[in-house]
Design an enzyme around this catalytic site. Sequence first.
Site, PDB file in Angstrom:
ATOM      1  CE  LYS A   8      -3.656   2.245   2.724  1.00 57.06           C
ATOM      2  NZ  LYS A   8      -4.519   2.108   3.931  1.00 57.06           N
ATOM      3  CG  ASP A 106     -13.403   2.370   6.268  1.00 59.21           C
ATOM      4  OD1 ASP A 106     -14.653   2.471   6.132  1.00 59.21           O
ATOM      5  OD2 ASP A 106     -12.607   2.553   5.336  1.00 59.21           O
TER       6      ASP A 106
END
Length: 275
Positions: A8, A106
């Site tokens: 990422k 999230d």
Amino acid sequence: MELMLQSKNFLITWGQAEKEFRVEVEAIGHVRHKNLVRLLGYCVEGSHRMLVYEYISNGNLEQWLHGAMRQQGVLTWEARIKITLGIAKALAYLHEDIEPKVIHRDIKSSNILIDEEFNGKLSDFGLSKLLGEGKSHITTRVMGTFGYVAPEYVNTGLLNEKSDVYSFGVLLLEAVTGRDPVNYSRPANEVHMVEWLKQMVGSRRAEEVVDSEMEAKPTKQALKRALLVALKCVDPVADRRPTMGQAVRMLEAEDGLSREERRKSRPAHVDGGDT
């Protein structure tokens, strides 16, 4: 054996990206759980940041329920429960077994990666918050994904582990129904999945909420248990929601079958498909 990795990347041109990078390293750099995607390392060079994770090759839950992985076949009831139960265990670990607690903030189907054995692995901790010992909540800017965010968090900005519990309840209902949490293409009374499902259960039509694409439907008892857990988790009053540890125990409750009987009757992870 070849080691597969995924990364990422962050380009640090503004404060939020740097903050998310630091939070992600701090939140999961030291934790180990089979239902959490493992952070293997990170790299810092100039304005570039990279997080290196274990490679998970079987898509994510959003793709299996609504997207590209659907062409591989339809997830069975057993696979959906296995995946969501794994995420429940990961959240129980983050909330109850480590200090400070980690609030993911999230939880959604696209952040649930699935490995080759159809284990769910929770990923993407960029919005996570740490809740120190003795603190009942923190106040923070509202973040997350519409449809999954707890109502009290939206209204007040107060965040604690019960916010994750609400999001998990939505995730479990999404797995049961195969529906998006919010879908404006549906009739007005079906746009918001949670409210629609409450209406269906209240009208004694619970069996109609199961994803119609599944060939083998769950038993009445298995469906009742999953819906009961999910509806407890999405209770609009945060204090009435279970802890994630309690949710795990409820999902694992015996249904009267012996372990041997369940093993013999266990179906494949997917129904049909074109592969």
